[in-house]
Structures are given as structure tokens and as C-alpha cells.
Write a protein that holds these residues in place. Structure first.
Motif, PDB file in Angstrom:
ATOM      1  N   VAL A 335       1.050  -1.171  -0.033  1.00 43.91           N
ATOM      2  CA  VAL A 335      -0.021  -0.114   0.107  1.00 43.91           C
ATOM      3  C   VAL A 335       0.713   1.490  -0.089  1.00 43.91           C
ATOM      4  O   VAL A 335       0.755   2.290  -0.430  1.00 43.91           O
ATOM      5  CB  VAL A 335      -1.051   0.219   1.039  1.00 43.91           C
ATOM      6  N   SER A 336       1.959   1.029   0.894  1.00 46.67           N
ATOM      7  CA  SER A 336       3.815   2.595   1.445  1.00 46.67           C
ATOM      8  C   SER A 336       3.143   2.999  -0.681  1.00 46.67           C
ATOM      9  O   SER A 336       3.561   3.419  -0.633  1.00 46.67           O
ATOM     10  CB  SER A 336       3.386   2.233   1.617  1.00 46.67           C
ATOM     11  N   ALA A 337       3.932   1.567  -1.472  1.00 48.59           N
ATOM     12  CA  ALA A 337       4.725   1.783  -2.857  1.00 48.59           C
ATOM     13  C   ALA A 337       3.948   2.420  -3.681  1.00 48.59           C
ATOM     14  O   ALA A 337       3.958   2.898  -4.865  1.00 48.59           O
ATOM     15  CB  ALA A 337       5.151   0.122  -3.207  1.00 48.59           C
ATOM     16  N   VAL A 338       2.427   2.592  -3.279  1.00 45.28           N
ATOM     17  CA  VAL A 338       1.410   2.777  -4.716  1.00 45.28           C
ATOM     18  C   VAL A 338       1.719   4.273  -4.953  1.00 45.28           C
ATOM     19  O   VAL A 338       2.414   4.962  -6.031  1.00 45.28           O
ATOM     20  CB  VAL A 338       0.355   3.142  -4.425  1.00 45.28           C
ATOM     21  N   ARG A 339       1.447   4.923  -3.812  1.00 45.64           N
ATOM     22  CA  ARG A 339       1.779   6.706  -4.043  1.00 45.64           C
ATOM     23  C   ARG A 339       3.446   6.665  -3.051  1.00 45.64           C
ATOM     24  O   ARG A 339       3.841   8.192  -2.971  1.00 45.64           O
ATOM     25  CB  ARG A 339       0.603   7.646  -3.110  1.00 45.64           C
ATOM     26  N   GLY A 340       4.481   6.432  -2.492  1.00 46.70           N
ATOM     27  CA  GLY A 340       5.213   6.753  -1.738  1.00 46.70           C
ATOM     28  C   GLY A 340       5.409   6.497  -0.166  1.00 46.70           C
ATOM     29  O   GLY A 340       5.703   6.792   0.341  1.00 46.70           O
ATOM     30  N   GLY A 341       4.005   6.032   0.523  1.00 44.09           N
ATOM     31  CA  GLY A 341       4.249   7.104   1.989  1.00 44.09           C
ATOM     32  C   GLY A 341       2.282   6.881   1.699  1.00 44.09           C
ATOM     33  O   GLY A 341       1.454   6.639   0.876  1.00 44.09           O
ATOM     34  N   LYS A 342       2.591   6.413   3.915  1.00 39.33           N
ATOM     35  CA  LYS A 342       1.122   6.496   3.912  1.00 39.33           C
ATOM     36  C   LYS A 342       1.283   6.872   5.174  1.00 39.33           C
ATOM     37  O   LYS A 342       1.872   6.598   5.947  1.00 39.33           O
ATOM     38  CB  LYS A 342       0.240   5.100   3.604  1.00 39.33           C
ATOM     39  N   VAL A 343      -0.135   7.603   5.741  1.00 42.51           N
ATOM     40  CA  VAL A 343      -0.522   7.982   7.264  1.00 42.51           C
ATOM     41  C   VAL A 343      -1.389   7.187   7.357  1.00 42.51           C
ATOM     42  O   VAL A 343      -2.466   6.366   6.638  1.00 42.51           O
ATOM     43  CB  VAL A 343      -1.363   9.211   7.490  1.00 42.51           C
ATOM     44  N   SER A 344      -0.768   6.563   8.292  1.00 42.28           N
ATOM     45  CA  SER A 344      -1.784   4.658   8.803  1.00 42.28           C
ATOM     46  C   SER A 344      -1.615   4.935  10.140  1.00 42.28           C
ATOM     47  O   SER A 344      -1.095   5.338  11.086  1.00 42.28           O
ATOM     48  CB  SER A 344      -0.969   3.560   8.972  1.00 42.28           C
ATOM     49  N   GLU A 345      -3.184   4.814  11.019  1.00 42.57           N
ATOM     50  CA  GLU A 345      -3.497   5.557  12.332  1.00 42.57           C
ATOM     51  C   GLU A 345      -4.358   4.117  12.936  1.00 42.57           C
ATOM     52  O   GLU A 345      -4.707   3.026  11.630  1.00 42.57           O
ATOM     53  CB  GLU A 345      -4.152   6.652  12.290  1.00 42.57           C
ATOM     54  N   ASP A 346      -4.542   3.487  14.148  1.00 41.54           N
ATOM     55  CA  ASP A 346      -5.193   3.078  14.576  1.00 41.54           C
ATOM     56  C   ASP A 346      -5.984   2.991  15.380  1.00 41.54           C
ATOM     57  O   ASP A 346      -5.820   2.418  16.690  1.00 41.54           O
ATOM     58  CB  ASP A 346      -3.458   1.531  14.542  1.00 41.54           C
ATOM     59  N   ASP A 380     -10.870  -7.529  17.329  1.00 44.54           N
ATOM     60  CA  ASP A 380     -10.252  -6.356  18.315  1.00 44.54           C
ATOM     61  C   ASP A 380     -10.994  -5.151  18.582  1.00 44.54           C
ATOM     62  O   ASP A 380     -11.164  -3.662  19.178  1.00 44.54           O
ATOM     63  CB  ASP A 380      -8.952  -6.108  18.160  1.00 44.54           C
ATOM     64  N   GLY A 381     -11.962  -5.206  17.089  1.00 43.28           N
ATOM     65  CA  GLY A 381     -12.180  -3.659  16.722  1.00 43.28           C
ATOM     66  C   GLY A 381     -10.982  -2.483  16.168  1.00 43.28           C
ATOM     67  O   GLY A 381     -11.643  -1.456  16.051  1.00 43.28           O
ATOM     68  N   ASN A 382      -9.869  -2.994  15.776  1.00 41.25           N
ATOM     69  CA  ASN A 382      -8.352  -2.228  15.543  1.00 41.25           C
ATOM     70  C   ASN A 382      -8.224  -1.693  14.205  1.00 41.25           C
ATOM     71  O   ASN A 382      -7.893  -2.702  13.210  1.00 41.25           O
ATOM     72  CB  ASN A 382      -7.827  -3.206  16.414  1.00 41.25           C
ATOM     73  N   VAL A 383      -9.150  -1.083  14.070  1.00 43.43           N
ATOM     74  CA  VAL A 383      -8.175  -0.608  12.531  1.00 43.43           C
ATOM     75  C   VAL A 383      -7.780   0.474  11.685  1.00 43.43           C
ATOM     76  O   VAL A 383      -7.043   0.962  13.140  1.00 43.43           O
ATOM     77  CB  VAL A 383      -9.430   0.696  12.211  1.00 43.43           C
ATOM     78  N   HIS A 384      -6.504  -0.142  11.395  1.00 39.17           N
ATOM     79  CA  HIS A 384      -5.810   0.867  10.679  1.00 39.17           C
ATOM     80  C   HIS A 384      -6.199   1.258   9.535  1.00 39.17           C
ATOM     81  O   HIS A 384      -6.195   0.028   8.576  1.00 39.17           O
ATOM     82  CB  HIS A 384      -4.501  -0.375  10.219  1.00 39.17           C
ATOM     83  N   ALA A 385      -5.794   2.242   9.774  1.00 35.27           N
ATOM     84  CA  ALA A 385      -6.809   2.901   8.786  1.00 35.27           C
ATOM     85  C   ALA A 385      -5.434   3.559   8.176  1.00 35.27           C
ATOM     86  O   ALA A 385      -4.932   4.574   8.346  1.00 35.27           O
ATOM     87  CB  ALA A 385      -7.945   4.308   9.212  1.00 35.27           C
ATOM     88  N   ASN A 386      -5.597   3.666   6.634  1.00 35.94           N
ATOM     89  CA  ASN A 386      -4.443   4.309   5.661  1.00 35.94           C
ATOM     90  C   ASN A 386      -4.622   4.975   5.143  1.00 35.94           C
ATOM     91  O   ASN A 386      -5.768   5.100   4.104  1.00 35.94           O
ATOM     92  CB  ASN A 386      -4.149   3.001   5.397  1.00 35.94           C
ATOM     93  N   LEU A 387      -4.225   6.331   4.398  1.00 35.70           N
ATOM     94  CA  LEU A 387      -3.975   7.524   3.708  1.00 35.70           C
ATOM     95  C   LEU A 387      -3.559   6.679   2.387  1.00 35.70           C
ATOM     96  O   LEU A 387      -1.656   7.889   3.043  1.00 35.70           O
ATOM     97  CB  LEU A 387      -4.170   8.728   4.347  1.00 35.70           C
ATOM     98  N   ALA A 399      -3.966  17.433   3.976  1.00 31.55           N
ATOM     99  CA  ALA A 399      -4.434  17.324   3.792  1.00 31.55           C
ATOM    100  C   ALA A 399      -5.151  15.359   5.405  1.00 31.55           C
ATOM    101  O   ALA A 399      -5.688  16.031   5.876  1.00 31.55           O
ATOM    102  CB  ALA A 399      -5.194  16.016   2.299  1.00 31.55           C
ATOM    103  N   ALA A 400      -4.062  14.520   4.699  1.00 30.22           N
ATOM    104  CA  ALA A 400      -3.751  13.646   5.788  1.00 30.22           C
ATOM    105  C   ALA A 400      -3.732  13.998   7.087  1.00 30.22           C
ATOM    106  O   ALA A 400      -4.624  13.401   7.920  1.00 30.22           O
ATOM    107  CB  ALA A 400      -2.310  12.994   5.506  1.00 30.22           C
ATOM    108  N   ALA A 401      -2.945  15.898   7.851  1.00 30.51           N
ATOM    109  CA  ALA A 401      -3.705  16.183   9.375  1.00 30.51           C
ATOM    110  C   ALA A 401      -5.044  15.832   9.518  1.00 30.51           C
ATOM    111  O   ALA A 401      -5.282  15.839  10.824  1.00 30.51           O
ATOM    112  CB  ALA A 401      -2.717  16.790   9.225  1.00 30.51           C
ATOM    113  N   LEU A 474       3.779  17.262  11.220  1.00 32.22           N
ATOM    114  CA  LEU A 474       4.284  15.881   9.785  1.00 32.22           C
ATOM    115  C   LEU A 474       4.417  17.119   8.572  1.00 32.22           C
ATOM    116  O   LEU A 474       6.314  17.033   8.500  1.00 32.22           O
ATOM    117  CB  LEU A 474       3.310  15.381   9.055  1.00 32.22           C
ATOM    118  N   ALA A 475       4.310  18.183   8.288  1.00 32.07           N
ATOM    119  CA  ALA A 475       4.884  19.194   7.597  1.00 32.07           C
ATOM    120  C   ALA A 475       6.287  20.153   8.618  1.00 32.07           C
ATOM    121  O   ALA A 475       6.757  20.035   7.444  1.00 32.07           O
ATOM    122  CB  ALA A 475       3.656  19.944   6.779  1.00 32.07           C
TER     123      ALA A 475
END
Ligand SMILES: Cc1cc2nc3c(=O)[nH]c(=O)nc-3n(C[C@H](O)[C@H](O)[C@H](O)COP(=O)(O)OP(=O)(O)OC[C@H]3O[C@@H](n4cnc5c(N)ncnc54)[C@H](O)[C@@H]3O)c2cc1C
Length: 483
Positions: A335-346, A380-387, A399-401, A474-475
Motif C-alpha cells: 500500500v505504501s508503494a502506491v504513492r510513496g507513503g501513507k499515513v496509518s493510524e490505528d 478487536d475492533g482495531n482499524v489500521h486506517a491508511n491514507l 489533508a492527511a493531518a 508532519l509538515a
């Protein structure tokens, strides 16, 4: 200069303590990997003034004593796989790498116990247990690189936390270097301990802000005789989440019950090791399930799984177990490789709200103009939500922030929490204030002051409330190459 102290003088003192090969300049050759953890794809990087590589618990305590005496920040670092920027030395100071603390102090298979130093890798701990007919169930991804000390410091979970719980559930005792520079051991080679306040559990998950874990006593268990896996593809996330609730209601106890949404499935399909993972054309959701136990128990649970899932699933598939979990480990990288990075929260939410959380996350991502996808630990209801984003794009990072801010608010609104596994680190400083009442936040801060009165242990991390000066965004982290 580290704070008010002269860096060259500190380097000399550390060299006397550890030897010249174990004290490195933060801007020296071959040390770039110490500047980052797994958040580097979000642009987070910073250089320590010095890197210290102690070789024993006593040396860790001595490094801590030196930093405490001279009021220099000290940042513990394990394998650097953390997803919250916890090991990134944002304000400079001394980075204390635990990589040389690799001793196996005791291995007692007959007693289902292991006593190991913090720098042993997660996979090595798992392998050692397995070679002795036992099992160490916590299985966070990146196990080849992460260290058991880092797992303890983040209280890491993983797919098998579904049945077996997180790292802290398997720690019966730990040794830590604490301020102003001494070793303590709390807990021990026994399973129950109510003599004092639970300092062991306070140190577990404290992300290097209360002390430096130098060794851990681990409880092991006999390896299950049989483990069977199943992939259930569903048409929609709502149907897949409903199936999770049906499994729970039916009393099936999976060892692991992960999910991957349709976007992540299609992106990571090619990461299946012997070719493409065939995804049914209408599938927008998959459950990755394992059941285990004795041969009879595992087969009985498998039959129950099939009976519950067959009516709703598009397809049930029985892949090779190891291939399935290896693929699951590769999803994040694909997933990271698609655009070079991702923000992933859990975020973590009560499991009955999983479908709503996923639908609202998709809506948040779309509204902020980013491609989103999710996977995680379903039961566990634990979501790794990735942007997905370009880490060089200020627009994407901003936008990710905004999107993650809404995500944390959503987690709390659904009765959940801002992090189920990855911790607060540098990136979620202050977010706990959404979740806890002011008095609880105050207690959190007072505990930090009791353990670390000078505020030198991993400063700026795991903050309950936003500091007067905002934690690095991040910025801002990206725009300052030295921060
Ligand atoms: C691909 C991938 C998949 C992942 N999957 C999961 C998952 O399924 N579940 C999960 O929970 N996490 C997961 N993670 C996150 C990460 O792997 C875990 O949090 C891991 O336990 C961190 O260990 P580490 O040794 O790399 O710690 P680091 O990244 O080095 O440090 C993490 C934090 O712990 C502190 N720390 C490290 N060692 C010590 C020590 N000895 N004493 C005190 N403090 C210390 C650091 O200061 C920092 O705050 C994943 C990460 C990646 C990259």
C-alpha cells in the motif's frame, strides 16, 4: 551542544563508559537509519547528537545516569519499526540503541518461561519458543526487525492478540533502567503479583518515557497442535463486519480474525508469494481467520467457521497458513508503494461499530481528496486506517493531518480509543485529551514526573495534552531537515 552540555565532552564520557566503537556521532557515516522509524514514509526524521550502544543492562543504567547528571535527553531505540515516531530523536540528545542487549538469560521450556534481554528480535523470541515445542503468541508485523524491548515498550499486539492478548499479557517481570540511573526489576518468574502498585504494567506500553527496558521475563505456552486458516471474501464491508459479529455470537473463538478491505486487497494481491492472489471480482472485503487447538478442536472450530460464514461469503478459501500471514505482513508495504507513503493510524472501537467506522473513514478520506484503505484486527475492533500520499506533497500531508484529526474524533465518538497498538509517540501527542477526563490526564502527567522528574526520557513523546508548543506536525518535521 546537547541542551546546556557540551556534546564533545559528553561523547568523551560515554566513550570511557562504552568504548569508542559504541559511541557514534549523530551526523557520522552509516548512522542514517537511527534518524527514523517506520514513520519515515510520512517524512518524520531527526538526528540525535550522539548514538550510544550499550552492551549490558548496567551500561544502559550508566548511560541514563550520565544523561540525567548532565540533563541531556535520552531516547531509547529498539528495532525502529514503530509507527508513531516514538524512537525518532526529534529534539536531539542521546539515542540509546538496545541492539547489543541480546543475551538469553534463561530458557526453561519445562516451566514455559524465557528471560531475555531487550534487544532480541521478536522473530528470534518466537523461533526460540517454537524450537522448544512452545509458543510466544504476540505477533506484531515487522517481527524480523522489531525487538522484544520495543514490543514491551509499545505493548504491541498483532493478529493473534484476538485469542492470546497483547505483549503485556505475556510479561511476568521486567528489568528497567530508571532515573536517576539505576536498574530495577519488577515482577519475576511467577504469574501473580499484587504486592505493590503494578509498576510492571506501567512500564509496559510507556514508549520509553518512564524507563528503558533492559530485560523481560516472558510466559510461554505449549504450541497448539493444529492451526487452520480460512479466507472469507464478502461483497461489502458491512456484510463482512456482520459476519464477525455472527462468529462471536456463535461462540467461535478464532486465534486470529483480521480483515482487509477491497482497496487494500486489490493493491496487495500481487504480493502473494507465488503469484497473484485471486480476488473474486465482486469482493470488497476479506476476513483472514485462524482457529487452533488440538487437532480435534481446530477441525471442530473450522467446521463451525464454515457453517457460520458460508451463507454470507462470496467464497471461502483455504490457503497455506504461513503464506497467508506472510502476505498479511506485506500488505502495508504494498500500500505504501502506491504513492510513496501513507499515513496509518490505528484507532480501536467496540467491535459492533466496526462497519460504521469503516464507512465513515472512507467518507473522511474521500472528502479530503485522499485514497483511503483499511485493514486490521477485526474481532478487536482495531482499524489500521491508511491514507495514501506522496510524502513530498505539503498538500497531501496537510489533508492527511485534517483527516486523521477527524478519525480520532470518530473513534472517541464511537466509544473507542485513539490507538489500539501503535501508541502515541510523537505523532499523536495531545490526542488522549479527546478520550480521557482532565483528572485522568493529570494523573498521566504526574506519573511521568514521578518516574522522570527532569523530563529527559524520550521528551515530547506520549504526551497526554498538547504542549504549549505544538508537537511536530508532519509538515513541520519535513520542512526542517534537522528536526
Ligand atoms: C510493517 C509493520 C507492521 C506492524 N504491525 C504491528 C502489529 O501488528 N501490531 C503492533 O502492535 N504493532 C505493529 N507494528 C508497529 C511496531 O512493529 C511495533 O510497535 C513494535 O513492537 C516496535 O518495536 P521496535 O523494537 O521496532 O521499537 P522502536 O520502533 O524502536 O520503538 C518504539 C517505541 O518504544 C520505545 N522503545 C524501544 N525499545 C525500548 C526499550 N528497550 N525500552 C524502553 N523503550 C523502548 C521507543 O523509544 C519508541 O517510543 C508494525 C510495524 C510495521 C513497520
Amino acid at each position: 551542544v546537547c541542551g546546556a552540555y557540551d556534546t564533545a565532552a559528553l561523547a568523551r564520557e560515554l566513550t570511557l563508559l562504552l568504548g569508542s566503537e559504541q559511541v557514534l556521532a549523530g551526523d557520522g557515516p552509516g548512522v542514517a537509519h537511527y534518524e527514523q522509524d517506520a514513520t519515515s514514509a510520512r517524512g518524520l526524521r531527526a538526528r540525535a547528537d550522539l548514538i550510544a550502544r550499550p552492551g549490558s543492562a548496567a551500561e544502559v543504567a550508566a548511560v541514563l545516569a550520565l544523561c540525567y547528571e548532565h540533563e541531556v535527553p535520552l531516547i531509547p531505540r529498539g528495532g525502529g519499526t514503530g509507527l508513531a515516531g516514538g524512537a525518532v530523536p526529534l529534539g536531539g540528545g542521546v539515542l540509546c540503541s538496545l541492539e547489543r542487549l541480546r543475551a538469553i538469560r534463561a530458557l526453561e521450556p519445562g516451566l514455559w518461561r524465557m528471560h531475555v534481554e531487550a534487544g532480541l528480535r521478536t522473530r528470534e523470541v518466537q523461533r526460540l519458543a517454537r524450537e522448544n515445542g512452545l509458543c510466544f503468541p504476540p505477533d506484531p508485523g515487522a517481527a524480523e526487525q522489531s525487538q522484544i524491548g520495543g514490543n514491551v515498550a509499545t505493548n504491541a499486539g498483532g493478529p493473534h492478540a484476538c485469542k492470546y492478548g497483547v505483549t503485556g499479557n505475556w510479561v511476568t517481570g521486567l528489568e528497567a533502567a530508571v532515573a536517576p540511573g539505576e536498574l530495577i526489576e519488577v515482577g519475576g518468574p511467577y504469574r501473580k503479583d499484587v504486592g505493590g502498585y503494578d509498576l510492571k504494567s506501567l512500564l509496559v506500553g510507556s514508549e520509553g518515557t518512564l524507563g528503558i527496558v533492559t530485560a523481560v521475563r516472558l510466559q510461554l505456552m505449549p504450541a497448539p497442535a493444529e492451526a487452520l486458516v480460512l479466507i472469507a471474501f464478502h461483497r461489502t464491508a458491512a456484510e463482512g463486519c456482520a459476519a464477525i459479529l455472527e462468529l462471536l455470537a456463535a461462540g467461535v473463538q478464532p486465534a486470529a480474525l483480521d480483515f482487509v478491505d477491497g482497496t487494500a486487497l486489490r493493491i496487495a494481491a500481487g504480493a502473494w508469494e507465488d503469484g497473484n492472489m485471486e480476488i473474486p471480482p465482486d469482493a470488497e472485503f476479506a476476513l483472514l481467520i485462524e482457529v487452533d487447538g488440538t487437532r480435534e478442536q481446530a477441525h471442530a472450530a473450522h467446521a463451525e467457521l464454515v457453517a457460520v460464514l458460508e451463507p454470507s461469503a462470496l467464497e471461502l478459501r483455504e490457503p497455506d497458513r504461513d503464506a497467508l500471514w506472510r502476505w498479511r505482513d506485506r500488505v502495508a508495504g504494498a500500500v505504501s508503494a502506491v504513492r510513496g507513503g501513507k499515513v496509518s493510524e490505528d484507532i480501536v472501537i467496540p467491535v459492533e461499530h466496526l462497519a460504521e467506522a469503516l464507512a465513515r473513514f472512507a467518507e473522511i478520506a474521500e472528502r479530503h481528496g485522499l485514497q483511503g484503505c483499511a485493514w486490521g484486527h477485526g474481532a478487536d475492533g482495531n482499524v489500521h486506517a491508511n491514507l495514501l500520499l506522496d510524502p513530498h506533497s505539503e498538500e497531501d500531508l496537510t489533508a492527511a493531518a485534517h483527516a486523521t484529526d477527524e478519525l480520532f474524533a470518530l473513534a472517541v465518538a464511537l466509544g473507542g480509543a485513539i490507538s489500539g497498538e501503535h501508541g502515541v509517540g510523537a505523532l499523536k501527542g495531545g490526542q488522549l485529551a479527546r478520550q480521557w477526563p482532565p483528572r485522568a490526564l493529570g494523573l498521566h502527567e504526574e506519573i511521568k514526573r514521578v518516574f522522570d522528574p527532569k523530563g529527559l526520557l524520550n521528551p515530547g513523546k506520549k504526551l497526554a495534552r498538547a504542549p504549549a508548543q505544538q508537537p511536530p506536525t508532519l509538515a513541520s518535521a519535513r520542512s526542517n531537515p534537522d528536526a
